[in-house]
Each structure stands twice: as structure tokens, then as C-alpha cells.
Enzyme design. Structure first.
Site, PDB file in Angstrom:
ATOM      1  N   GLU A 173      32.967  36.198  30.593  1.00  0.00           N
ATOM      2  CA  GLU A 173      34.012  35.965  29.579  1.00  0.00           C
ATOM      3  C   GLU A 173      33.726  36.775  28.318  1.00  0.00           C
ATOM      4  O   GLU A 173      34.637  37.330  27.712  1.00  0.00           O
ATOM      5  CB  GLU A 173      34.135  34.476  29.246  1.00  0.00           C
ATOM      6  CG  GLU A 173      34.384  33.571  30.449  1.00  0.00           C
ATOM      7  CD  GLU A 173      35.493  34.035  31.372  1.00  0.00           C
ATOM      8  OE1 GLU A 173      36.465  34.659  30.897  1.00  0.00           O
ATOM      9  OE2 GLU A 173      35.387  33.780  32.597  1.00  0.00           O
TER      10      GLU A 173
ATOM     11  N   GLY B 138      37.155  28.938  36.511  1.00  0.00           N
ATOM     12  CA  GLY B 138      35.808  28.895  35.936  1.00  0.00           C
ATOM     13  C   GLY B 138      35.818  28.893  34.418  1.00  0.00           C
ATOM     14  O   GLY B 138      35.190  28.051  33.784  1.00  0.00           O
TER      15      GLY B 138
END
Ligand code: TRP
Ligand code: ZN
Length: 898
Positions: free
Chosen positions: A301, A264
Site C-alpha cells: 500500500e 487486504g
């Protein structure tokens, strides 16, 4: 490509600290797609306790050009396929190593590679060693100074971690940029990007008033799809300040999108690299789900900057230390962004659905492993739903046990103790325990024992004195690797078991345990720590009818609850429970029971009938306008075929599909007027906005459309065609296309062709087009009996198909093999042959992606004998290949050994 014949198992118990530290690295990269030169200057220091150990650096696929120590060439360095060994080093010094690698030829997408003409890196877990020789392990942390040189016209943008400290022109049309990352980091967080990219940027001030530059970098044609990612980044920054008091530390934070990517996204320090799928969105090309996923992944993230980067993992067995914690954080972020209590519940339902559909099967199959594994052959195979999603449940359980404030205290202590360090899951648990004065020793078993515990609940009602005794028992037999000889017996888990009791009017009753002087809250978290344990609730309203227990509220632990509810009790709970998760759960239990009953009827060749009580329960949800539409949508989606398969002793995908489709069509017809009312009542007039409220309305409306089309009524299918044509956003257009395709409506072929033409130039949209067709069911219309595998095989020849691009490979191959169980498990074995062919083809290109596909066969032993034999034959065909990667070998080896 590195091929290893004998798989080497790495064990957690073998961990030893590194014999050398490398505290500073200077890298100079002369970027050239064919041959990139890398000069690495490393400042090293021998660690106490390793007086004469040689320095063994990891490196793969590298051409070694030279090694020198403090300016003098080293003559006695030795090399093999994976290492460079340098003997006789002094206590400290500087090593200079020059190597070359071949980015354009790197199809693995690990290390330095080229995608659409630009350079990117992916170093987690062990990709840095494909760029240069290094102590490529997370407990070796260094500051970096990186010089990038490349042709100016072809690669105008040169990015790396940290701050840009210099830029200049070079002869021959080349240029140079110098980046410095002041924070010590492990090599897996290194990144560089070079090429023709453009960005949108924003300047913000952090909570303490420091200026920050935020950028989202993409190819020029995608600039109009970056706004949502930027907004998501800003929301993430604000959320981490508010909820955890954590600020962005660097002056600059960059997100870069790349079309070829194995996963991802990646949390490289200050330079996050993302799969385009999790960055690019606008109303025309992305669905509500895409928008929500982008927000979640951008958050994930970003949150890694503290949970992963500032505090990192000592070794890869501790992966869940950063991943479980960061998934928990992104789940909480998304839940808060929903903006309402009912929205939070919907988010929780979605997360639990994934856990049950994907993680529970993993935890019952040949790859079952604890959240903190004890061994691996290839670490890339352990980026699993167990480490991520079950890991997040483990973190959530701390919060459930300690409360939000207690959890925050634990987090604060964790950062106070470990900022700048590489630590273990035990260190995290110790911070939680010490900050709260709690003993969490037994809780540690969640990290060391695999498998999904099954909790059985029995109640004993005494109407004369108004007391209810709840007896909970837990069992968790050995699974996967635990079944090998010599593994210790499993111990009971510390399960935070949240519960409530519903009175006859459906309202929560105050809960008072025996020994307590007054009743407390209406939801209690019980510390369930023994194999069997009783809890006696007193002072309940006396009488004949027992209160109804609402068990495991909000899914307070990753367990299976085995409770004997009657249909009437479930219907009652579905309409009254104050815990929204358990309302949904009651509906799922009802539907699952009815579906498994239908499966049995299909298998016995009996006529199928839809239970009127179930229809009534569904109607009640559908027509209850006081409920959040997103909640109604969740409650009306039937349990997935994969979930039902897990619930059967011997899975029968064909029968499951028939039963589920029968129920869908039955509900479609029985509730047609109500579906239509929901369709009409949930329009979202005005310009498209992906906010939770609008998305919720579209979700219910499009679910209704899918049911209506499946009912087979021509007028309803015409409605789908109309929506397809008139849609002003991808959510509505794609939902209409899916309804047409899945119901084999007459407008189907035309719409598919139209969709392709409209979006031919947008790879992410074309991925949707492939994946929809990979997941379509067998033809029930004019070409009845036509197999989906034939469509898939034809699409493999389509000019837009490309095995090298992971998103494209996943869109067709994975969607068929894992998103279409009834067709994949065709009796003739055609699905399995296709699987083996594609695993082998992919393995020659990209072992990480091939190994993911290999996992589709994990549960082969759950099927009837004839299917099982065919699956084993294909597994054996793959295993027999002489060129198998370590990645695929581990997966098929474990599947066959089970
Ligand atoms: N650490 C990344 C995350 O969870 C995921 C990741 C691990 C990854 N290995 C990878 C991404 C390899 C791409 C390729 O956010
Ligand atoms: Zn992560």
C-alpha cells in the site's frame, strides 16, 4: 441494492476521454449512521471536442436532495438507477449537489459504511459513486477539501486524505474537521474514517530531511498489536528511498485498521485503510506468516503512493499498471528484508507457488483473461491473480531483460514523463523501451494474450566437439474468451529464458554461444522470441556425458517448462544446482512425478509403495544443515492437492488426497529419526522475534512436527500436545494445534476447545480456529467416514459465526470450499450444495465477497463426469436466481458458457 438483469459488457476499445474535467471537489459530510448528508461542490470544465455533451455523473443508492449550478437550482437534471444527467452546462462552472446515503444499512462494504460503530470508506473501484454523484473514473483527477462533521462523543476522531487544516466544536455536541489533499487524485483514492480510534505515532525525516508524521490507528484494545505495522511502514519508506529514489510526498501518512473489509488493504492517498488481518500482530496472536504478510501488505500500500497514486490508471483495463508493478515492488521489498541470498530464494519460491497454484488454473479456466483485459461485466471481478501476480511477473521480466539498472532507468523515465497523470500499460512499456533503447514491441503480447505458455526444451549433445544445442519451442493455445469466434491467432511471446549448464561435478559451466569469442557468465538470459529457436553452446568439456541444463532459472518467465529429466538427473540437480529456485524445482518435479504415479495406483486399486529413491532425496535435503532451514521447509512441503489436480487430465480429488497423505505418512515414518533431529535442532530459545532467521527455524521445526504427528506414533502426538501447551507464541501454538487436528490425535478435541477459550475475544485468532476446521480432512480415526461438511454445517450455527464479516465468512466457507478439495468434492455433492447456498446467501449481503466464492467452481469441467454433472446443476441453480448481482452473474455465466 442495484440488480441488473441484462449484463452490460464494458470494452477496452470503447475508451473515450471524459467530456468534462473536474479539477477541484469540496465535500461536506454530516456523518450519521442512518442518514449521512453529503454536499459536494465541483469545479468543472468542458473538454475540447465535446461542445454540447451533457454531464453524466455516476451515482448508486443515493437519495438526491438538490442540484445547483453557480448558485442557481438546476431544474432539468434527470436520474436513473446509476446516473444523474445534467444537460446544457457552460464551458466551466461550479455544481453543488446534495445527496443522502445510509452507511449503517450498507452491507456491501463499498462506499461509506459502518463497522463496529465507526465509519469507513472503500472507493476502489467504483465505490465513490455510492457516496456522491461524480465522474467516478480514474482519468478524472481533482484536489479535494473535505469537511467532516459528527457527534463528538461517538466519533472523536475524524480523518481524511492529506493535511488537517482546521478543527472546531459545533453546537449539539458535534464537531468538525477539515482536510485538504494538495495532490490531484482520482475519486477511487478518496477516503474518510470517523470514530473511536487510537493511534501510535512516530516522527521521521525523509531522505531529503523533511519531517513526516506516521500514525497507525486502531481500536483501543488493539494498540498493543500495532508495533510491527509501524516498523513495516518505516522499512517501506526507507526501502523506496534507497531502491527507487522515491520519497513520501505528504507531511502525514496514516494507516487505519478495520475489521470488516472486502480485501487486504487500500492505498487511499495519505490514509491507507487496512483489513485488521494485515495490521494487528503480536507474538501471542499472530504467526510468522501473519507478520510477513503484514510487512508485505504495508509495503504494497505504501508503494502505491508512487505506483498508483502519483501515476494512476487511465481506465480500469490498465489495472495491472499499478497492481502488477506494486506487487513486484512489494515482492522485492520482502525479498530484501529477508536479509540473505537464500532468504531471497525462499521468497521467490513462495511467490511462484502462489502463481502456479492459483494463477495458472485461472489462466486455463473460464475467467482466463490477459494481464490487461479487453472486457469486463463487473470490474471488481478483475482484481485477479492474473492482474496482480502474473502482472508482477511481467514487470519482473522487464528487470530480467534490462537488468536492475536498466529497469531503474525505465522507472525514472516513467515518473519523469507521467507524474500526475492517468496512463496506460503501453506508456509504462514505452518508458522501459525508451530509457534502454530496446524494442519491446513483441513483449507487449504479455499484456494482450491470456494463457500460460508451455515451453518444451530439447538438447542435442555433441561430445566430440563439446557443443550442446538447446532447442526451445513455445505454444499457448487459446483460452477462455479467446476461443470465441473472430479472435486473432496467438503469436509467440518474448520470453526471457534464464539458464545454466551443470558439469559432471555439479558446478556451473561457463557459457559461450556459437559466434561469441569468449565464455560469459554462468547464467544467461536468452531472448526466446520465436515459436521454435535453437541456441548452440560451444567449448564445453568434451566427453560422453552431457552437461545438465538448469532451465528457467529463478523462474525467469511465467511459463510451464516441459522437459524430460530422469529421476537421477532431478536428484542430481536437487543436490547441486547453484540456482536455489531450481534446486527446489527439481525436488518438486520428483515429488510431483511420484505423487501422480501414486494417484494412478490408487485409481487402479493397486497397493501403494513409496519409492525409496524419493525418500533418500528427501532425507538428503532434511539432513543438510548447510541449507537455510526455510529452504529445506519449502523443499519438503509436498506439492498442493490443487496443483496436482491441474496436472491431471481429469482431476480426481479423492485419489489425490489419498496419494498425498500416503506419501506424507510414509515420509513421516521412514524419516522419523531425521524429523525428530530437525525438530530438536531448530528450537528458538529466548523471547519470540519474527525475524527471518528465527521464522525459518520455526518453519522447519513445525513442518517436522506435522510430519511426526501424521506418522501416527503416540509419542510424537504427545510432543505436539506438549508444544501446544507450552508455546509462548502463536506460530508454535497454532502449528501444534494443526498437527493435532490433522493427525486426529487423541488430544485434538481438548486442544480445539482450549484454543477457543483462550482467544475467544480475538476475532483474528478465532478466524484461524474456524479455518483449521474447515480445512480438516475426513475423519480417519474413531469416527472414520465422518464428513468435514458436517463439522462445517455445525460451525455455521456457532454463535461466533457471522456471514456479514468477510474475514469470518472466508475463514469457514472459503477454507472449506477452496482449501479442502477432497472433502469439497465429496461424491454425494454435499460440498456443491453448500457452495450454492452460501453464494446465494452472501450475494444478498455482499456481492464482491459472493463473487469470490463463486469462482471456486471455475474448473468444474476438469472433473469426472458424475462430479461435473453435480457441479453444473448447482451452477445452474445459482444462475437461475432472479436477484443475482452483476458480480456473481458474470462469474457463473462465464463458468456455464465454457
Ligand atoms: N487497490 C487495493 C490494493 O491492491 C485493493 C483493492 C481493490 C480493494 N479493490 C478493493 C480493497 C476493494 C478493498 C476493497 O492494494
Ligand atoms: Zn494494490
Amino acid at each position: 441494492m442495484l440488480r441488473t438483469d441484462t449484463p452490460v459488457t464494458v470494452y477496452r476499445k470503447d475508451y473515450t476521454p471524459p467530456p468534462f474535467a473536474i479539477d477541484h471537489a469540496e465535500l461536506v459530510l454530516d456523518l450519521d449512521p442512518q442518514r449521512t448528508l453529503v454536499t459536494s461542490t465541483l469545479r468543472f470544465a468542458r473538454q475540447a471536442g465535446a461542445p454540447d455533451a451533457p454531464l453524466v455523473l455516476a451515482g448508486e443508492e443515493l437519495e438526491l436532495i438538490g442540484v445547483s449550478l453557480d448558485g442557481k437550482p438546476v431544474a432539468d437534471a434527470t436520474q436513473d438507477a446509476g446516473t444523474l444527467t445534467i444537460p446544457g452546462l457552460p464551458a466551466q462552472g461550479t455544481l453543488e449537489i446534495t445527496t443522502a446515503c445510509q452507511p449503517a444499512a450498507n452491507t456491501t462494504l463499498s462506499g461509506l459504511y459502518v463497522s463496529n460503530g465507526n465509519f469507513f470508506t472503500q472507493c476502489e473501484a467504483e465505490g465513490f459513486r455510492r457516496i456522491t454523484y461524480f465522474l467516478d473514473r480514474p482519468d478524472v483527477m481533482a484536489t479535494y477539501r473535505v469537511t467532516l462533521r459528527a457527534d463528538r462523543a461517538a466519533y472523536p476522531v475524524l480523518l481524511s486524505n492529506g493535511n488537517l487544516v482546521g478543527q472546531r466544536e459545533l453546537p449539539d455536541g458535534r464537531h468538525e474537521a477539515v482536510w485538504e489533499d494538495p495532490f490531484r487524485k482520482p475519486a477511487y483514492l478518496f477516503a474518510l474514517v470517523a470514530g473511536k480510534l487510537e493511534c501510535i505515532e512516530e516522527r521521521i525525516q525523509s531522505a531529503s530531511g523533511k519531517d513526516k508524521l506516521l500514525q497507525v490507528w486502531v481500536e483501543a484494545r488493539d494498540l498493543d498489536k500495532t508495533r510491527h505495522a509501524m516498523d513495516s511502514l518505516i522499512h517501506s519508506i526507507r526501502w523506496d528511498e534507497r531502491r527507487f529514489g522515491l520519497e513520501l510526498d505528504l507531511d502525514r501518512f496514516m494507516i487505519v485498521a478495520v475489521g470488516d473489509f472486502n480485501m487486504g488493504a487500500m492505498e487511499n492517498k495519505g490514509l491507507n485503510i487496512f483489513n485488521t488481518k494485515y495490521v494487528l500482530a503480536n507474538a501471542q496472536t499472530a504467526t510468522d506468516t501473519d507478520f510477513a504478510n503484514i510487512e508485505a501488505v504495508v509495503g504494497h500500500e505504501y508503494f502505491h503512493n508512487w505506483t498508483g497514486n502519483r501515476v494512476t490508471c487511465r481506465d480500469w483495463f490498465q489495472l495491472s499498471l499499478k497492481e502488477g508493478l506494486t506487487v513486484f515492488r512489494d515482492q522485492e521489498f520482502s525479498a530484501d528484508m529477508m536479509g540473505s541470498e537464500s532468504g531471497r530464494a525462499v521468497k521467490r519460491i513462495e511467490d511462484v507457488r502462489v502463481l502456479r497454484q492459483v494463477q495458472f488454473p485461472e489462466d486455463a479456466g473460464p475467467m482466463a483473461h490477459p494481464v490487461r483485459p479487453d472486457s469486463y461485466e463487473e470490474i471488481n471481478n478483475f482484481y485477479t491473480v492474473t492482474v496482480y501476480e502474473k502482472g508482477a511477473e511481467v514487470v519482473r521480466m522487464y528487470q530480467t531483460l534490462l537488468g536492475r539498472e536498466g529497469f531503474r532507468k525505465g522507472m525514472d523515465l516513467y515518473f519523469q514523463r507521467h507524474d500526475g497523470q492517468a496512463v496506460t500499460c503501453d506508456d509504462f512499456r514505452a518508458a522501459m523501451a525508451d530509457a534502454n533503447g530496446r524494442d519491446l514491441t513483441q513483449f507487449g503480447l504479455w499484456y494482450s494474450q491470456a494463457g500460460t505458455p508451455v515451453v518444451t526444451a530439447r538438447t542435442d549433445w555433441n561430445g566430440d566437439d563439446g557443443s550442446l544445442t538447446l532447442t526451445l519451442s513455445q505454444r499457448c493455445p487459446k483460452v477462455g474468451i479467446e476461443t470465441r469466434a473472430g479472435t486473432p491467432e496467438k503469436q509467440p511471446f518474448h520470453i526471457p529464458f534464464a539458464l545454466g549448464l551443470l558439469g559432471a561435478d555439479g558446478k556451473d559451466l561457463p557459457l559461450q554461444l556459437e559466434g561469441e569469442s569468449t565464455p560469459g557468465a554462468t547464467t544467461r538470459v536468452l531472448d526466446f522470441t520465436q515459436a521454435e529457436q535453437s541456441f548452440r553452446f560451444i567449448n564445453l568439456p568434451r566427453g560422453a556425458s552431457a552437461p545438465l541444463p538448469s532451465l528457467l532459472r529463478n523462474f525467469s518467465a511465467p511459463v510451464i517448462v516441459d522437459a524430460e529429466y530422469t529421476d537421477a538427473q532431478l536428484t542430481f540437480q536437487l543436490s547441486h544446482d547453484s540456482d536455489a529456485f531450481n534446486r527446489w524445482e527439481a525436488g518438486q518435479r520428483l515429488a510431483t512425478r511420484a505423487l501422480l504415479q501414486l494417484v494412478a495406483e490408487v485409481q487402479a486399486g493397486r497397493e501403494l509403495k513409496l519409492d525409496p529413491a524419493l525418500v533418500q532425496a528427501m532425507r538428503a535435503v532434511l539432513t543438510d544443515d548447510t541449507l537455510n532451514p526455510a529452504f529445506r521447509e519449502q523443499a519438503l512441503v509436498l506439492p498442493a492437492e490443487a496443483y496436482l489436480a491441474e496436472r491431471m487430465g481429469v482431476a480426481d480429488p479423492a485419489a489425490i488426497h489419498r496419494a498425498r497423505q500416503f506419501m506424507r505418512e510414509g515420509l513421516a515414518r521412514a524419516l522419523q529419526a531425521d524429523w525428530l533431529a530437525a525438530y530438536e535442532g531448530n528450537a528458538t530459545p529466548g523471547a519470540y522475534s519474527p525475524d527471518a532467521t528465527s521464522a525459518a527455524r520455526r518453519a522447519l521445526r513445525n513442518l517436522a512436527l506435522g510430519y511426526l504427528a501424521d506418522g501416527g506414533d503416540a509419542a510424537m502426538q504427545a510432543l505436539a500436545e506438549q508444544q501446544y501447551q507450552n508455546a509462548d507464541n502463536m506460530t508454535d501454538r497454532f502449528a501444534a494445534l494443526s498437527a493435532l487436528v490433522n493427525s486426529f490425535a487423541p488430544g485434538r478435541e481438548h486442544a480445539l476447545a482450549d484454543f477457543y477459550e483462550r482467544f475467544e475475544d480475538d476475532p483474528l485468532v478465532i478466524d484461524k480456529w474456524f479455518s483449521l476446521q474447515g480445512m480438516q480432512r475426513g475423519d480417519v480415526g474413531p469416527h472414520a467416514g465422518k464428513r468435514t461438511i458436517d463439522t462445517v454445517l455445525a460451525l455455521m450455527e456457532h454463535p461466533a459465526f457471522n456471514l456479514r464479516n468477510p474475514n469470518r465468512a472466508r475463514s469457514l466457507i472459503f477454507s472449506f470450499c477452496s482449501g479442502n478439495p477432497a472433502q469439497f468434492h465429496a461424491q454425494d455433492g454435499s460440498g456443491y450444495r453448500f457452495w450454492a447456498d452460501q453464494v446465494l446467501a452472501l450475494d444478498a449481503i455482499n456481492p464482491q465477497v459472493a463473487a469470490r466464492l463463486a469462482r471456486v467452481m471455475d474448473r468444474w469441467q476438469k472433473y469426472e463426469l458424475a462430479l461435473r454433472d453435480r457441479m453444473r446443476a448447482e451452477l445452474e441453480r445459482v444462475a437461475a436466481s432472479s436477484t443475482l448481482s452483476r458480480d456473481v452473474r458474470e462469474i457463473v455465466g462465464k463458468a456455464l458458457a465454457a
